[in-house]
Scaffold this motif. Structure first.
Motif, PDB file in Angstrom:
ATOM      1  N   GLN A  69       4.058  16.302 -15.015  1.00  0.00           N
ATOM      2  CA  GLN A  69       5.262  16.249 -14.706  1.00  0.00           C
ATOM      3  C   GLN A  69       5.484  14.931 -13.589  1.00  0.00           C
ATOM      4  O   GLN A  69       6.318  14.190 -14.006  1.00  0.00           O
ATOM      5  N   LYS A  70       4.528  14.800 -12.711  1.00  0.00           N
ATOM      6  CA  LYS A  70       4.600  14.021 -11.787  1.00  0.00           C
ATOM      7  C   LYS A  70       4.205  12.445 -12.205  1.00  0.00           C
ATOM      8  O   LYS A  70       4.921  11.504 -12.013  1.00  0.00           O
ATOM      9  N   GLY A  71       3.291  12.604 -13.416  1.00  0.00           N
ATOM     10  CA  GLY A  71       2.864  11.330 -14.010  1.00  0.00           C
ATOM     11  C   GLY A  71       4.093  10.810 -14.815  1.00  0.00           C
ATOM     12  O   GLY A  71       3.935   9.568 -14.859  1.00  0.00           O
ATOM     13  N   SER A  86       0.796  -1.222   0.093  1.00  0.00           N
ATOM     14  CA  SER A  86       0.128   0.233  -0.069  1.00  0.00           C
ATOM     15  C   SER A  86       1.083   1.351  -0.013  1.00  0.00           C
ATOM     16  O   SER A  86       1.810   1.472   1.125  1.00  0.00           O
ATOM     17  N   ILE A  87       0.834   2.047  -0.955  1.00  0.00           N
ATOM     18  CA  ILE A  87       1.719   3.234  -1.128  1.00  0.00           C
ATOM     19  C   ILE A  87       0.921   4.534  -1.577  1.00  0.00           C
ATOM     20  O   ILE A  87      -0.190   4.709  -2.109  1.00  0.00           O
ATOM     21  N   TYR A  88       1.363   5.517  -0.525  1.00  0.00           N
ATOM     22  CA  TYR A  88       0.626   6.829  -0.783  1.00  0.00           C
ATOM     23  C   TYR A  88       2.087   7.853  -1.118  1.00  0.00           C
ATOM     24  O   TYR A  88       2.699   8.005  -0.195  1.00  0.00           O
ATOM     25  N   HIS A  89       1.725   8.098  -2.359  1.00  0.00           N
ATOM     26  CA  HIS A  89       2.725   9.276  -2.819  1.00  0.00           C
ATOM     27  C   HIS A  89       2.527  10.754  -2.397  1.00  0.00           C
ATOM     28  O   HIS A  89       1.276  11.209  -2.356  1.00  0.00           O
ATOM     29  N   PRO A  90       3.484  11.246  -2.228  1.00  0.00           N
ATOM     30  CA  PRO A  90       3.269  12.629  -1.664  1.00  0.00           C
ATOM     31  C   PRO A  90       2.445  13.448  -2.818  1.00  0.00           C
ATOM     32  O   PRO A  90       2.673  13.281  -4.148  1.00  0.00           O
ATOM     33  N   VAL A  91       1.744  14.518  -2.327  1.00  0.00           N
ATOM     34  CA  VAL A  91       0.969  15.314  -3.061  1.00  0.00           C
ATOM     35  C   VAL A  91       1.731  16.544  -3.923  1.00  0.00           C
ATOM     36  O   VAL A  91       1.677  16.850  -5.019  1.00  0.00           O
ATOM     37  N   ASP A  92       3.026  17.028  -3.152  1.00  0.00           N
ATOM     38  CA  ASP A  92       3.302  18.146  -3.567  1.00  0.00           C
ATOM     39  C   ASP A  92       4.457  17.807  -4.921  1.00  0.00           C
ATOM     40  O   ASP A  92       5.197  16.629  -4.636  1.00  0.00           O
ATOM     41  N   GLU A  93       4.707  18.420  -6.026  1.00  0.00           N
ATOM     42  CA  GLU A  93       5.472  18.309  -6.826  1.00  0.00           C
ATOM     43  C   GLU A  93       6.771  18.701  -6.609  1.00  0.00           C
ATOM     44  O   GLU A  93       7.157  19.410  -6.064  1.00  0.00           O
ATOM     45  N   GLY A  94       7.920  17.861  -7.113  1.00  0.00           N
ATOM     46  CA  GLY A  94       9.334  18.403  -6.975  1.00  0.00           C
ATOM     47  C   GLY A  94       9.899  17.217  -6.172  1.00  0.00           C
ATOM     48  O   GLY A  94      10.065  16.118  -6.345  1.00  0.00           O
ATOM     49  N   VAL A  95      10.807  17.689  -5.089  1.00  0.00           N
ATOM     50  CA  VAL A  95      12.064  16.956  -4.762  1.00  0.00           C
ATOM     51  C   VAL A  95      11.244  16.063  -3.790  1.00  0.00           C
ATOM     52  O   VAL A  95      11.903  14.692  -3.791  1.00  0.00           O
ATOM     53  N   ASP A  96      10.260  16.073  -2.943  1.00  0.00           N
ATOM     54  CA  ASP A  96       9.695  14.976  -2.205  1.00  0.00           C
ATOM     55  C   ASP A  96       9.198  13.916  -2.776  1.00  0.00           C
ATOM     56  O   ASP A  96       9.359  12.835  -2.474  1.00  0.00           O
TER      57      ASP A  96
END
Length: 592
Positions: A309-311, A240-250
């Motif tokens: 970009q995150k995609g 189960s994986i929850y990816h960060p919402v913010d785009e960029g380094v995180d």
């Protein structure tokens, strides 16, 4: 309201006995639920007694109707909580890249953003949903509960991960952000125990990754589609994986942290089935978004045609691990799992990814119907747990040796003897001579195997068109307007009648053919006995089932595979051939 019952005998004549009744005026819809009972019969006259019985009977009927309404309301709520999505479509709507699917052990797995799971009501509702819809595994993101823990809820195991120390930068309205969990049904708990209950894999030493990833290993015995055990185990890896919402380094750092973990699992062998539930928080698009076809092995042709970009980073991450987004390989009306509350744009954020599509039977959006009160819709997938056996290339049946043709045809007879002479000599042993006879007969004259033809096969030219017309009409009947549906029903009833009459005629024709052959017993007894056996087996005698040899063990159970059968035979033959009984050798001389 009270009813006077006289004076107390234990006290004095001034102590009254009063029975108290509570009166509920109505049930909210103007129907009286309860009224106090009338006075006892000793206080009533004969007309009043009849009135009393009438009122009691009326009161019982009112209470019975009220109970019926309560039962109907319970059934209505249960029906509403069940899956309201359309039934699964046939394999014809499958994208061909997913591979072929065999019938077998199909299980359901669900992935969802819980949007807070601390409420006991939500937890109970989730378990009830898994029970109602026969869901084996549920992966959750955003539980907003802190800590690493496991607990059992009504027989279902919840494995949870989140940071343990509360931090104000991670809190939201007094609730803990992040948090991921995996819920296992009793069947999958057994597979977890079979794997030795290893510690769940998490990322707890990096602040930007805590509470975002949890995975476990399960182990299932290999079983084919007939329920027969096969050597080895199927290893199922769930995350189960929850990816960060913010785009960029995180976002990129998180992908870098989990890549080594998943890469090690993916390289453990072909029997390792990976199934990852994501809240990916990115727009991955579809195959049509990819002009260069760079990600054709990762993403299918279906979904929401929007990529950011995150995609793009997520697709590169999945491609490096040879993972595929299962949602995009199946045709369904909707792929939206989250809608923006301001711009009202549709997004596919909740996905299932896997390393093999051959075990995914279907993957679609699952409407929660307010069960979890989440702003996301869930994604449900059907997985195939049975071992898919690869039988290799198809071979044509060579038939059987036509011994009658060899005997009666002089040319075939000479050819048969010539081949035997070429394959043998004076030093050939009996085994070689026997093999030469079989090979010479097979290469000289072959006839097809005698396959028993059933009643349908004998009348296929008549039955097949009727059945196809009836099936096509049934399909059209589901789509026609209600105004003309009755007209179609009349035509369908006529077709059903024709099919029924044709089936009866086909069975009668089959019986006549069998009877004619049996009647010629004195001319062709062998053929007659074949027909006799066919009649004895009935009209379904041409249906055959695979027969699997299963010897009985010493404890009374049956063997599950060839290894168990060999062990039973080994013990038996060991006792037979090594059985030594004491005796006098000179006794043989006394036998006349």
């Amino acid at each position: 309201m009270g009813q006077f019952l006289g004076f107390s005998r234990q006290h004095s004549s001034t102590v009254a006995l009063v029975q108290i009744f509570i009166l509920y005026d109505n049930d909210g819809v103007g129907v009286l639920i309860y009224s106090p009972p009338p006075l006892d019969e000793v206080w009533l006259s004969e007309p009043e007694r009849r009135e009393r019985r009438h009122e009691l009977e009326k009161q019982c009927n009112i209470q019975r109707r009220h109970r019926d309404r309560e039962i109907e309301e319970i059934h209505r709520r249960l029906k509403k909580s069940r899956d309201s999505t359309p039934p699964p479509q046939s394999n014809n709507n499958r994208f061909n890249d997913a591979g072929s699917i065999k019938k077998g052990n199909i299980k359901k797995v669900l992935n969802c953003n819980a949007y807070g799971w601390g409420s006991s009501v939500k937890q109970e509702a989730t378990i009830q949903m898994m029970i109602d819809h026969d869901i084996g595994i549920c992966t959750l993101q955003e539980t907003w509960i802190k800590g690493d823990w496991e607990k059992i809820i009504r027989g279902y195991l919840v494995i949870h991960h989140n940071y343990s120390e509360r931090d104000s930068s991670w809190s939201m309205g007094g609730r803990e952000k992040r948090g991921v969990a995996i819920i296992l049904s009793p069947l999958f708990i057994k597979a977890y125990d079979k794997a030795g209950r290893p510690q769940p894999t998490t990322i707890g030493n990096h602040l930007d990754c805590i509470g975002r990833f949890i995975s476990i290993h399960l182990k299932f015995p290999k079983v084919d589609d007939y329920g027969k055990c096969i050597k080895g185990f199927l290893k199922l890896y769930i995350a189960s994986i929850y990816h960060p919402v913010d785009e960029g380094v995180d976002f990129d750092n998180f992908l870098d942290r989990i890549t080594p973990i998943l890469s090690n699992v993916n390289n453990t062998g072909r029997d390792n089935f990976m199934l990852l539930g994501h809240d990916i928080n990115a727009g991955v698009g579809t195959r049509s978004t990819d002009i260069e076809n760079k990600f054709e092995n990762v993403i299918g042709p279906h979904g929401i045609n929007s990529r950011n970009q995150k995609g793009l980073s997520a697709l590169n991450f999945l491609q490096s691990l040879n993972l595929k987004i299962a949602n995009t390989f199946f045709i369904h009306p909707s792929y939206t799992t989250w809608t923006h509350n301001v711009h009202h744009t549709h997004h596919m954020l909740d996905i299932w990814t896997t390393n093999t599509l051959s075990r995914i039977h279907d993957c679609k959006v699952f409407d929660l119907n307010g069960i979890l009160n989440s702003d996301h819709s869930a994604v449900i997938a059907k997985i195939h747990l049975n071992t898919i056996k690869h039988s290799g290339t198809d071979q044509i049946d060579a038939g059987v040796t036509d011994r009658k043709e060899i005997k009666e045809n002089d040319e075939k007879f000479r050819e048969f003897n010539s081949k035997i002479r070429e394959a043998t000599n004076e030093n050939s042993c009996y085994t070689d001579f026997h093999s030469a006879i079989l090979e010479a007969g097979a290469s000289t004259a072959i006839k097809p195997k005698d396959v028993r033809r059933g009643w349908f096969e004998m009348s296929r030219e008549i039955l097949q068109p009727l059945v196809q017309r009836k099936n096509k009409l049934c399909t059209r009947l589901r789509r026609v307007p209600a105004a003309i549906k009755e007209l179609f029903k009349e035509t369908l009833n006529d077709l059903k009648k024709q099919v029924k009459e044709a089936v009866e005629e086909a069975k009668a024709k089959w019986s006549a053919v069998m009877a004619t052959a049996i009647n010629a017993m004195n001319v062709q007894p062998k053929e007659a006995w074949k027909k006799f056996r066919a009649v004895e087996d009935g009209v379904t005698g041409h249906h055959t089932k695979p027969r699997t040899m299963r010897m009985r063990k010493s404890d009374g159970t049956l063997a599950n595979n060839n290894k168990d059968n060999m062990h039973i035979f080994s013990n038996h033959l060991n006792r037979v051939y090594n059985h030594q009984r004491a005796g006098d050798r000179d006794a043989a001389q006394l036998i006349a």
